[in-house]
Design a protein around this motif. Structure first.
Motif, PDB file in Angstrom:
ATOM      1  N   ALA A  97      27.153  37.030  45.403  1.00 30.99           N
ATOM      2  CA  ALA A  97      26.970  36.268  44.167  1.00 30.99           C
ATOM      3  C   ALA A  97      28.214  35.440  43.857  1.00 30.99           C
ATOM      4  O   ALA A  97      28.108  34.287  43.420  1.00 30.99           O
ATOM      5  CB  ALA A  97      26.646  37.207  43.009  1.00 30.99           C
ATOM      6  N   LEU A  98      29.393  35.999  44.088  1.00 25.94           N
ATOM      7  CA  LEU A  98      30.633  35.245  43.859  1.00 25.94           C
ATOM      8  C   LEU A  98      30.714  34.038  44.787  1.00 25.94           C
ATOM      9  O   LEU A  98      31.204  32.978  44.405  1.00 25.94           O
ATOM     10  CB  LEU A  98      31.854  36.140  44.070  1.00 25.94           C
ATOM     11  CG  LEU A  98      32.135  37.166  42.981  1.00 25.94           C
ATOM     12  CD1 LEU A  98      33.269  38.094  43.418  1.00 25.94           C
ATOM     13  CD2 LEU A  98      32.470  36.492  41.671  1.00 25.94           C
ATOM     14  N   PHE A  99      30.235  34.204  46.003  1.00 28.42           N
ATOM     15  CA  PHE A  99      30.279  33.119  46.980  1.00 28.42           C
ATOM     16  C   PHE A  99      29.257  32.025  46.679  1.00 28.42           C
ATOM     17  O   PHE A  99      29.506  30.855  46.930  1.00 28.42           O
ATOM     18  CB  PHE A  99      30.000  33.657  48.384  1.00 28.42           C
ATOM     19  CG  PHE A  99      31.201  33.655  49.290  1.00 28.42           C
ATOM     20  CD1 PHE A  99      31.902  32.484  49.557  1.00 28.42           C
ATOM     21  CD2 PHE A  99      31.636  34.813  49.892  1.00 28.42           C
ATOM     22  CE1 PHE A  99      33.000  32.478  50.391  1.00 28.42           C
ATOM     23  CE2 PHE A  99      32.727  34.818  50.732  1.00 28.42           C
ATOM     24  CZ  PHE A  99      33.420  33.649  50.979  1.00 28.42           C
ATOM     25  N   THR A 100      28.094  32.416  46.167  1.00 24.33           N
ATOM     26  CA  THR A 100      26.997  31.454  46.057  1.00 24.33           C
ATOM     27  C   THR A 100      26.767  30.881  44.664  1.00 24.33           C
ATOM     28  O   THR A 100      26.154  29.831  44.537  1.00 24.33           O
ATOM     29  CB  THR A 100      25.678  32.081  46.539  1.00 24.33           C
ATOM     30  OG1 THR A 100      25.414  33.258  45.759  1.00 24.33           O
ATOM     31  CG2 THR A 100      25.763  32.451  48.013  1.00 24.33           C
ATOM     32  N   LYS A 101      27.221  31.576  43.618  1.00 26.21           N
ATOM     33  CA  LYS A 101      26.955  31.107  42.257  1.00 26.21           C
ATOM     34  C   LYS A 101      28.249  30.998  41.462  1.00 26.21           C
ATOM     35  O   LYS A 101      29.205  31.714  41.723  1.00 26.21           O
ATOM     36  CB  LYS A 101      26.050  32.101  41.509  1.00 26.21           C
ATOM     37  CG  LYS A 101      24.687  32.290  42.089  1.00 26.21           C
ATOM     38  CD  LYS A 101      23.879  33.202  41.195  1.00 26.21           C
ATOM     39  CE  LYS A 101      23.270  34.323  42.004  1.00 26.21           C
ATOM     40  NZ  LYS A 101      22.680  35.347  41.192  1.00 26.21           N
ATOM     41  N   GLU A 102      28.225  30.126  40.485  1.00 25.53           N
ATOM     42  CA  GLU A 102      29.358  30.022  39.562  1.00 25.53           C
ATOM     43  C   GLU A 102      29.225  31.144  38.536  1.00 25.53           C
ATOM     44  O   GLU A 102      28.231  31.221  37.826  1.00 25.53           O
ATOM     45  CB  GLU A 102      29.324  28.671  38.861  1.00 25.53           C
ATOM     46  CG  GLU A 102      30.514  28.442  37.963  1.00 25.53           C
ATOM     47  CD  GLU A 102      30.524  27.032  37.425  1.00 25.53           C
ATOM     48  OE1 GLU A 102      30.333  26.882  36.199  1.00 25.53           O
ATOM     49  OE2 GLU A 102      30.707  26.098  38.217  1.00 25.53           O
ATOM     50  N   PRO A 103      30.213  32.035  38.450  1.00 26.22           N
ATOM     51  CA  PRO A 103      30.088  33.133  37.490  1.00 26.22           C
ATOM     52  C   PRO A 103      30.194  32.628  36.055  1.00 26.22           C
ATOM     53  O   PRO A 103      30.956  31.709  35.764  1.00 26.22           O
ATOM     54  CB  PRO A 103      31.262  34.053  37.845  1.00 26.22           C
ATOM     55  CG  PRO A 103      32.231  33.200  38.566  1.00 26.22           C
ATOM     56  CD  PRO A 103      31.448  32.097  39.213  1.00 26.22           C
ATOM     57  N   LEU A 104      29.422  33.232  35.172  1.00 25.99           N
ATOM     58  CA  LEU A 104      29.493  32.882  33.754  1.00 25.99           C
ATOM     59  C   LEU A 104      30.658  33.590  33.083  1.00 25.99           C
ATOM     60  O   LEU A 104      31.209  33.106  32.099  1.00 25.99           O
ATOM     61  CB  LEU A 104      28.189  33.245  33.052  1.00 25.99           C
ATOM     62  CG  LEU A 104      26.953  32.505  33.559  1.00 25.99           C
ATOM     63  CD1 LEU A 104      25.702  33.019  32.863  1.00 25.99           C
ATOM     64  CD2 LEU A 104      27.114  31.016  33.343  1.00 25.99           C
ATOM     65  N   GLN A 105      31.003  34.737  33.609  1.00 25.82           N
ATOM     66  CA  GLN A 105      32.157  35.486  33.116  1.00 25.82           C
ATOM     67  C   GLN A 105      32.690  36.331  34.265  1.00 25.82           C
ATOM     68  O   GLN A 105      31.988  36.590  35.229  1.00 25.82           O
ATOM     69  CB  GLN A 105      31.779  36.364  31.925  1.00 25.82           C
ATOM     70  CG  GLN A 105      30.736  37.406  32.230  1.00 25.82           C
ATOM     71  CD  GLN A 105      30.317  38.162  30.981  1.00 25.82           C
ATOM     72  OE1 GLN A 105      30.721  37.835  29.880  1.00 25.82           O
ATOM     73  NE2 GLN A 105      29.504  39.175  31.153  1.00 25.82           N
ATOM     74  N   MET A 106      33.960  36.747  34.137  1.00 24.31           N
ATOM     75  CA  MET A 106      34.570  37.524  35.198  1.00 24.31           C
ATOM     76  C   MET A 106      35.684  38.381  34.601  1.00 24.31           C
ATOM     77  O   MET A 106      36.408  37.929  33.722  1.00 24.31           O
ATOM     78  CB  MET A 106      35.155  36.597  36.267  1.00 24.31           C
ATOM     79  CG  MET A 106      35.859  37.333  37.388  1.00 24.31           C
ATOM     80  SD  MET A 106      36.512  36.232  38.643  1.00 24.31           S
ATOM     81  CE  MET A 106      35.016  35.629  39.340  1.00 24.31           C
TER      82      MET A 106
ATOM     83  N   GLU B 141      33.765  39.292  55.264  1.00 26.13           N
ATOM     84  CA  GLU B 141      35.215  39.166  55.454  1.00 26.13           C
ATOM     85  C   GLU B 141      35.955  39.264  54.114  1.00 26.13           C
ATOM     86  O   GLU B 141      36.978  39.935  54.010  1.00 26.13           O
ATOM     87  CB  GLU B 141      35.563  37.825  56.109  1.00 26.13           C
ATOM     88  CG  GLU B 141      35.161  37.701  57.557  1.00 26.13           C
ATOM     89  CD  GLU B 141      35.465  36.316  58.088  1.00 26.13           C
ATOM     90  OE1 GLU B 141      36.512  36.162  58.761  1.00 26.13           O
ATOM     91  OE2 GLU B 141      34.660  35.395  57.820  1.00 26.13           O
ATOM     92  N   LEU B 142      35.415  38.601  53.106  1.00 28.78           N
ATOM     93  CA  LEU B 142      36.045  38.638  51.784  1.00 28.78           C
ATOM     94  C   LEU B 142      36.002  40.045  51.211  1.00 28.78           C
ATOM     95  O   LEU B 142      36.988  40.527  50.650  1.00 28.78           O
ATOM     96  CB  LEU B 142      35.361  37.661  50.828  1.00 28.78           C
ATOM     97  CG  LEU B 142      35.939  37.630  49.412  1.00 28.78           C
ATOM     98  CD1 LEU B 142      37.413  37.249  49.415  1.00 28.78           C
ATOM     99  CD2 LEU B 142      35.133  36.679  48.533  1.00 28.78           C
TER     100      LEU B 142
ATOM    101  N   SER C 127      30.288  45.549  45.784  1.00 24.32           N
ATOM    102  CA  SER C 127      29.071  45.630  46.602  1.00 24.32           C
ATOM    103  C   SER C 127      28.878  44.317  47.355  1.00 24.32           C
ATOM    104  O   SER C 127      29.413  43.270  46.957  1.00 24.32           O
ATOM    105  CB  SER C 127      27.855  45.900  45.711  1.00 24.32           C
ATOM    106  OG  SER C 127      27.593  44.768  44.900  1.00 24.32           O
ATOM    107  N   SER C 128      28.100  44.382  48.400  1.00 20.85           N
ATOM    108  CA  SER C 128      27.784  43.168  49.165  1.00 20.85           C
ATOM    109  C   SER C 128      27.100  42.137  48.274  1.00 20.85           C
ATOM    110  O   SER C 128      27.377  40.938  48.366  1.00 20.85           O
ATOM    111  CB  SER C 128      26.873  43.497  50.345  1.00 20.85           C
ATOM    112  OG  SER C 128      27.532  44.356  51.238  1.00 20.85           O
ATOM    113  N   ALA C 129      26.226  42.600  47.391  1.00 19.21           N
ATOM    114  CA  ALA C 129      25.508  41.694  46.494  1.00 19.21           C
ATOM    115  C   ALA C 129      26.472  41.001  45.533  1.00 19.21           C
ATOM    116  O   ALA C 129      26.325  39.803  45.255  1.00 19.21           O
ATOM    117  CB  ALA C 129      24.444  42.457  45.720  1.00 19.21           C
ATOM    118  N   SER C 130      27.459  41.734  45.036  1.00 15.47           N
ATOM    119  CA  SER C 130      28.436  41.138  44.108  1.00 15.47           C
ATOM    120  C   SER C 130      29.273  40.075  44.798  1.00 15.47           C
ATOM    121  O   SER C 130      29.516  39.003  44.245  1.00 15.47           O
ATOM    122  CB  SER C 130      29.342  42.220  43.527  1.00 15.47           C
ATOM    123  OG  SER C 130      28.612  43.104  42.724  1.00 15.47           O
TER     124      SER C 130
END
Length: 104
Positions: free
Chosen positions: A41-50, A21-22, A35-38
């Motif tokens: 990753a945004l949903f499940t992990k805290e990003p180190l940089q963005m 959905e996002l 990508s679905s993987a990206s």
């Protein structure tokens, strides 16, 4: 200082429950293809940089502000008080037989 990534909470408050959905919202509202993987990753992990463009796209897609996605605790970190450093032993004063100052 502590930083918490709150994307999952911000999305849930807007009834966006899945990465799919996002991903669709990002493409439709913000024109960002991830990508679905990206997205996962945004949903499940805290990003180190963005990238700022990604943050702006998330805010556009979810109609929120960066403050809704990132929680920053600016409470100062308490550091233990360091024990005083020992004073180094000073060299003994020069003896009378040592070199004297040159005349002025």
């Amino acid at each position: 200082m502590k930083i918490r990534w709150r994307l999952r909470m911000a999305a849930a408050q807007r009834e966006v429950w899945t990465g799919t959905e996002l991903r669709r919202l990002l493409a439709e509202k913000a024109g960002l293809e991830l990508s679905s993987a990206s997205v996962s990753a945004l949903f499940t992990k805290e990003p180190l940089q963005m990238k700022m463009t990604t943050l702006a796209a998330l805010c556009t897609a979810l109609e929120c502000t960066p403050n809704d996605l990132i929680e920053v605790d600016t409470t100062p970190v308490e550091r233990p008080i360091a024990p005083p450093r020992p004073v180094a032993d000073l060299p003994p004063a020069s003896s009378a037989r040592g070199r004297s100052m040159p005349p002025l």
